[in-house]
Design a protein around this motif. Structure first.
Motif, PDB file in Angstrom:
ATOM      1  N   CYS A  88       0.804  -1.188   0.204  1.00  0.00           N
ATOM      2  CA  CYS A  88       0.167  -0.379   0.110  1.00  0.00           C
ATOM      3  C   CYS A  88       1.079   1.295   0.114  1.00  0.00           C
ATOM      4  O   CYS A  88       0.391   2.259  -0.710  1.00  0.00           O
ATOM      5  N   SER A 106       1.435   4.046  -3.126  1.00  0.00           N
ATOM      6  CA  SER A 106       0.521   5.686  -2.541  1.00  0.00           C
ATOM      7  C   SER A 106       1.613   6.244  -2.840  1.00  0.00           C
ATOM      8  O   SER A 106       1.603   7.414  -3.511  1.00  0.00           O
ATOM      9  N   LEU A 158      -4.620   5.883  -3.611  1.00  0.00           N
ATOM     10  CA  LEU A 158      -4.531   6.236  -1.653  1.00  0.00           C
ATOM     11  C   LEU A 158      -6.174   7.282  -1.794  1.00  0.00           C
ATOM     12  O   LEU A 158      -6.310   8.330  -1.246  1.00  0.00           O
ATOM     13  N   SER A 159      -7.025   6.692  -1.848  1.00  0.00           N
ATOM     14  CA  SER A 159      -8.732   6.860  -1.791  1.00  0.00           C
ATOM     15  C   SER A 159      -9.840   5.945  -2.018  1.00  0.00           C
ATOM     16  O   SER A 159      -9.551   5.042  -2.183  1.00  0.00           O
TER      17      SER A 159
END
Length: 331
Positions: free
Chosen positions: A36, A40, A47-48
């Motif tokens: 992640c 990101s 990253l939403s």
């Protein structure tokens, strides 16, 4: 009188760090967080809330299959038929509701029963003859695949009642749309996580995976437990069939052809041992998310799908290698 001091190892005792490192889910969780963080930094869209919701939607069907697969692998078995059973269950639900005149609830019930019967037959063949799970489920894969195409007449079934696709509907949570099917998948993970970790049934499952003979000598009805696990896995595949319909909006006879391998991938990446007796459903949830995050992130980066498959394969080999090494050290 002076007390004799305890040896250093006993005085120190197991630390929290050691316990965390010994937990099978620690490695997969670290891998998920690192993935992640990487995506990101390399993509703006990752990253939403909307993207994370999409990831869960993309993995909810395979994730549900992976729950049933975890039950089987915890007993040192394997189920290659899960994707084909799911596909047949989805065709039964879709066709009986859209063309057979059955009420949607009755069609769903019939699909669950059919899927459970496949699991029951798997369990009977594995336990009572007995046959290796690999061979039994490989044969059942072909049976379910053939029946799917025969019953559907190679036709995609459309014009489904709204009740069959209701789990594909969304509701707002902040600025993010969440599907009801995603909540069903998460609820199933929580339910089976509790059942395996917090009940005597769960302890029996782990005992069966560690040593069937020792479990039998301790009074566990291993035959009934094994057959029940395969049957329960079949029911879970039936739920996955309903989630599949809700996501696609059709009954597709071509569905699920690689989902058996994807479910095994998720289970292994989540830290569940292919040798049985070690792992967890929550670990499988992390494994499912690892697969979803990698595929989503690589897609956002513009990486071709074939390389996504390549990377997933490498991750599986690494996970099994780590499991094998840890088992050798534990001996």
């Amino acid at each position: 009188m002076t007390a004799t001091p305890l040896p250093y190892d006993q005085l120190k005792g197991p630390t929290t760090v050691r316990r965390l490192l010994a937990t099978p889910t620690t490695g997969p969780l670290v891998a998920l967080l690192l993935a992640c963080a990487f995506f990101s930094l390399t993509t703006e869209q990752f990253l939403s809330g909307g993207n994370f919701s999409l990831i869960v939607q993309q993995v909810m069907v395979v994730g549900t299959l992976a729950i049933g697969q975890t039950l089987i692998i915890l007993t040192a078995g394997i189920d290659l038929s899960c994707g084909a059973v799911m596909a047949f269950g989805s065709i039964v639900i879709a066709k009986t509701a859209a063309e057979g005149g059955l009420p949607p609830l009755a069609a769903i019930t019939l699909g669950l029963v059919v899927s459970a019967v496949f699991g029951l037959v798997n369990g009977l063949l594995v336990q009572l003859i007995p046959l290796p799970p690999f061979i039994v489920t490989l044969g059942m894969l072909n049976v379910a695949f053939a029946l799917t195409h025969i019953y559907s007449a190679e036709q995609t079934i459309t014009s489904l009642p709204a009740q069959l696709t209701a789990l594909g509907e969304t509701f707002p949570l902040g600025n993010t749309d969440i599907t009801y099917g995603s909540l069903v998948t998460i609820a199933l993970f929580l339910l089976f996580a509790y059942a395996l970790s917090g009940t005597s049934w769960g302890r029996h499952v782990y005992a069966l995976g560690n040593s069937p003979e020792a479990a039998r000598l301790n009074g566990i009805r291993t035959s009934r437990l094994t057959i029940g696990l395969y049957t329960l896995a079949g029911v879970v595949y039936g739920i996955a069939a309903l989630l599949l319909i809700s996501r696609t909006g059709v009954g597709d006879p071509q569905a699920g052809q690689t989902d058996n391998l994807d479910s095994i991938t998720a289970v292994v990446l989540g830290g569940t041992s292919l040798f049985g007796g070690r792992g967890s459903v929550l670990g499988t949830f992390i494994g499912v998310l690892i697969v979803g995050v990698f595929r989503n992130g690589l897609q956002l980066m513009g990486v071709a799908s074939i390389y996504q498959t390549l990377i997933t394969g490498v991750l599986v080999i690494l996970a099994v290698t780590v499991d094998q090494i840890s088992r050798r050290k534990a001996r």
